[in-house]
Design an enzyme around this catalytic site. Sequence first.
Site, mmCIF file in Angstrom:
data_model
loop_
_atom_site.group_PDB
_atom_site.id
_atom_site.type_symbol
_atom_site.label_atom_id
_atom_site.label_comp_id
_atom_site.label_asym_id
_atom_site.label_seq_id
_atom_site.Cartn_x
_atom_site.Cartn_y
_atom_site.Cartn_z
ATOM 1 N N VAL A 169 4.353 -16.056 -1.460
ATOM 2 C CA VAL A 169 5.812 -15.965 -1.374
ATOM 3 C C VAL A 169 6.347 -16.628 -0.105
ATOM 4 C CG1 VAL A 169 7.719 -14.316 -1.040
ATOM 5 C CG2 VAL A 169 6.055 -13.960 -2.858
ATOM 6 N N ASP A 197 2.038 -16.387 10.416
ATOM 7 C CA ASP A 197 1.011 -15.541 9.798
ATOM 8 C C ASP A 197 0.042 -15.098 10.872
ATOM 9 O OD1 ASP A 197 0.282 -15.258 6.528
ATOM 10 O OD2 ASP A 197 -1.233 -14.575 7.951
ATOM 11 N N PHE A 232 11.474 -13.199 -7.095
ATOM 12 C CA PHE A 232 11.103 -13.148 -8.518
ATOM 13 C C PHE A 232 10.238 -14.330 -8.936
ATOM 14 C CE2 PHE A 232 15.013 -10.701 -8.096
ATOM 15 C CZ PHE A 232 14.662 -9.512 -8.748
ATOM 16 N N LEU A 233 9.795 -15.147 -7.956
ATOM 17 C CA LEU A 233 9.044 -16.346 -8.359
ATOM 18 C C LEU A 233 7.739 -15.988 -9.054
ATOM 19 C CD1 LEU A 233 6.485 -16.786 -6.243
ATOM 20 C CD2 LEU A 233 8.268 -17.695 -4.787
ATOM 21 N N GLU A 277 3.869 -17.239 -9.753
ATOM 22 C CA GLU A 277 2.845 -18.168 -9.293
ATOM 23 C C GLU A 277 2.620 -19.207 -10.385
ATOM 24 O OE1 GLU A 277 -0.579 -15.871 -8.099
ATOM 25 O OE2 GLU A 277 0.632 -14.757 -6.665
ATOM 26 N N LYS A 299 13.958 -4.993 -8.455
ATOM 27 C CA LYS A 299 12.675 -5.698 -8.474
ATOM 28 C C LYS A 299 11.619 -4.902 -9.249
ATOM 29 C CE LYS A 299 9.279 -8.361 -7.610
ATOM 30 N NZ LYS A 299 9.104 -9.643 -8.257
ATOM 31 N N ASN A 308 9.862 -5.871 -12.940
ATOM 32 C CA ASN A 308 8.430 -6.070 -13.141
ATOM 33 C C ASN A 308 7.855 -5.062 -14.134
ATOM 34 O OD1 ASN A 308 8.232 -8.295 -11.595
ATOM 35 N ND2 ASN A 308 6.922 -7.422 -10.018
ATOM 36 N N GLY A 338 -2.760 -9.063 -15.307
ATOM 37 C CA GLY A 338 -3.298 -8.875 -13.963
ATOM 38 C C GLY A 338 -2.345 -9.481 -12.954
ATOM 39 N N CYS A 369 1.093 -8.745 -8.732
ATOM 40 C CA CYS A 369 2.339 -7.970 -8.782
ATOM 41 C C CYS A 369 2.344 -6.848 -9.813
ATOM 42 C CB CYS A 369 3.517 -8.909 -9.019
ATOM 43 S SG CYS A 369 3.773 -10.029 -7.637
HETATM 44 N N1 LIG Z 1 2.681 -13.512 -5.337
HETATM 45 C C1 LIG Z 1 3.732 -13.440 -6.117
HETATM 46 O O1 LIG Z 1 3.788 -14.069 -7.177
HETATM 47 C C2 LIG Z 1 4.897 -12.569 -5.741
HETATM 48 C C3 LIG Z 1 6.111 -12.716 -6.432
HETATM 49 C C4 LIG Z 1 7.183 -11.905 -6.075
HETATM 50 C C5 LIG Z 1 7.045 -10.980 -5.056
HETATM 51 N N2 LIG Z 1 5.839 -10.856 -4.423
HETATM 52 C C6 LIG Z 1 5.742 -9.881 -3.332
HETATM 53 O O2 LIG Z 1 5.803 -10.575 -2.090
HETATM 54 C C7 LIG Z 1 4.958 -9.963 -1.128
HETATM 55 C C8 LIG Z 1 3.952 -10.962 -0.593
HETATM 56 O O3 LIG Z 1 3.130 -11.367 -1.665
HETATM 57 P P1 LIG Z 1 2.128 -12.590 -1.521
HETATM 58 O O4 LIG Z 1 1.502 -12.780 -2.858
HETATM 59 O O5 LIG Z 1 2.836 -13.731 -0.886
HETATM 60 O O6 LIG Z 1 1.063 -11.973 -0.487
HETATM 61 P P2 LIG Z 1 -0.121 -12.722 0.277
HETATM 62 O O7 LIG Z 1 -1.180 -11.723 0.446
HETATM 63 O O8 LIG Z 1 -0.425 -14.022 -0.394
HETATM 64 O O9 LIG Z 1 0.504 -13.078 1.696
HETATM 65 C C9 LIG Z 1 0.836 -12.145 2.672
HETATM 66 C C10 LIG Z 1 0.569 -12.778 4.026
HETATM 67 O O10 LIG Z 1 1.119 -11.955 5.036
HETATM 68 C C11 LIG Z 1 0.300 -12.045 6.174
HETATM 69 N N3 LIG Z 1 0.615 -10.938 7.084
HETATM 70 C C12 LIG Z 1 0.389 -9.616 6.915
HETATM 71 N N4 LIG Z 1 0.860 -8.920 7.959
HETATM 72 C C13 LIG Z 1 1.415 -9.814 8.813
HETATM 73 C C14 LIG Z 1 2.082 -9.720 10.060
HETATM 74 N N5 LIG Z 1 2.291 -8.540 10.649
HETATM 75 N N6 LIG Z 1 2.508 -10.839 10.649
HETATM 76 C C15 LIG Z 1 2.302 -12.031 10.065
HETATM 77 N N7 LIG Z 1 1.681 -12.196 8.888
HETATM 78 C C16 LIG Z 1 1.257 -11.095 8.265
HETATM 79 C C17 LIG Z 1 -1.115 -12.060 5.605
HETATM 80 O O11 LIG Z 1 -2.039 -12.580 6.519
HETATM 81 C C18 LIG Z 1 -0.908 -12.931 4.364
HETATM 82 O O12 LIG Z 1 -1.187 -14.293 4.639
HETATM 83 C C19 LIG Z 1 4.334 -8.757 -1.828
HETATM 84 O O13 LIG Z 1 5.119 -7.622 -1.572
HETATM 85 C C20 LIG Z 1 4.433 -9.119 -3.295
HETATM 86 O O14 LIG Z 1 4.489 -7.995 -4.120
HETATM 87 C C21 LIG Z 1 4.785 -11.634 -4.719
#
Ligand SMILES: NC(=O)c1ccc[n+]([C@@H]2O[C@H](COP(=O)([O-])OP(=O)(O)OC[C@H]3O[C@@H](n4cnc5c(N)ncnc54)[C@H](O)[C@@H]3O)[C@@H](O)[C@H]2O)c1
Length: 428
Positions: free
Chosen positions: A7, A26, A148-149, A151, A203, A207, A256, A259
């Site tokens: 995201v 990050d 809402f994106l 992957e 949200k 989902n 799976g 999310c």
């Molecule tokens: N992946 C998806 O398709 C998607 C879609 C919509 C919403 N979301 C939501 O978005 C959020 C993130 O999902 P994601 O898939 O991008 O997660 P991800 O695990 O790919 O990325 C999270 C990143 O945050 C970093 N991180 C954690 N704590 C940190 C901090 N204190 N400072 C800096 N970096 C930190 C981690 O190292 C990691 O790289 C989740 O809540 C998820 O539910 C995800």
Amino acid sequence: MIGTGYVGLVSGACFADLGNTVYCVDKNKEKIDMLNSGEIPIFEPGLNEIVRKNYIANRLKFTNDISNAVKHSDIIFICVGTPTSKKNKSANLSFVFNATKEIRKNINKFKIIVTKSTVPVGTGDKIEKIILMKKKRKLFEVISNPEFLREGEAIRDFRYPDRIVVGSNNKKATKKMEFLYKPLINKGATFFSTKRRGAEMIKYASNAFLATKIAYINEMANLCEKTGINVEEVSLGMGQDKRIGGRFLRAGPAFGGSCFPKDIKAITVTGDEFNTDLSIIKSVIKSNNKRRILLVKKVIKILKNKVKNKKIAVLGVTFKANTDDMRESSSLIMIPFLHKKGAKIKYYDPSGEKKYFKKFKNVSFCENTKEACKNVDLIIIHTEWDEFKTIDFKKITKSKKIKIYDMRNLYSHPKMKRLGLDYYSIGR
Ligand SMILES: NC(=O)c1ccc[n+]([C@@H]2O[C@H](COP(=O)([O-])OP(=O)(O)OC[C@H]3O[C@@H](n4cnc5c(N)ncnc54)[C@H](O)[C@@H]3O)[C@@H](O)[C@H]2O)c1
């Protein structure tokens, strides 16, 4: 953007592409080093080009230094993970609260702090409380802007979202968010503003609803298999009703991804906390868990209960096509299970080899479909990558009578029958 995962990286790159200066932060040093040396740590179509273009233009920066990034930013997005907690089914908010504390330390002027991470109702209130312990009210505003994106389609979803949801208890901050999203709104995206808690709920409710659709059609597929009906036709017949809609109505393996499984668990915990039985969502969780086992049982049945020493090719192991994300993929249950029963498994996934499977002696990665399918007894099509839609089975399997279990219904029964293949699919 705090958190440069699926995201944070996509949103950060796309916001930079709209002309903003974006700091992607990050705490994972390896990730930031990769990005600064021009490598993209995730597989997401089209992302590479946008990152490179905006990095060169100096609008997109990658850093481990949260303090500098926060100090220079007007709007801070929290995009860290909210996985299922180890103790129960709730969302683990420790990453969100840790990020909040780090942001708090570096507030030097007015900031809008936005949760893009998926967080339970009331998390915005808690973030606000944490910051208020050390900083004055007038120095910040906490907003919810759920993401809402999808992957695999993330760039398009960012650029052409069905809606942008902003939840805020402050009109001025909402206006600022609207301004940030103006280029997308001008292209037709709906900007929907509501209260902060409302956005958080939208949200999860979305989902959970989508997950319900998938679980529903998967159960219909089970019934279709027993009644000699083609579930694809049922999907089409249902989906043309605008009240139902055809999307997320394709039968397949258990759902799976990073999310749906975690979010539907988390919302039932919220329900319980507020003394509300979300029985439909609880059933969806059960139904999906059952499905993971059901499809493995079907594999065993196809192999006539003789799994030991059987050679199996698995095409696609990610939870869906066009992503490298393995989180909660049904292959993580299926492959170890078949391995334990003595099968020899070769797998190919266009997004590359998976670390998780390296520990299994008889599970090996192949560089392509042809290699994976050479001399096997059964081919399982697990993920619907485009390249699996046009396989010349006769050519790759040579003369041997091979079994094919197509978990994505990519092929038709009549066609496979004509080819003389022993073909199985879902709900048909
Ligand atoms: N992946 C998806 O398709 C998607 C879609 C919509 C919403 N979301 C939501 O978005 C959020 C993130 O999902 P994601 O898939 O991008 O997660 P991800 O695990 O790919 O990325 C999270 C990143 O945050 C970093 N991180 C954690 N704590 C940190 C901090 N204190 N400072 C800096 N970096 C930190 C981690 O190292 C990691 O790289 C989740 O809540 C998820 O539910 C995800």
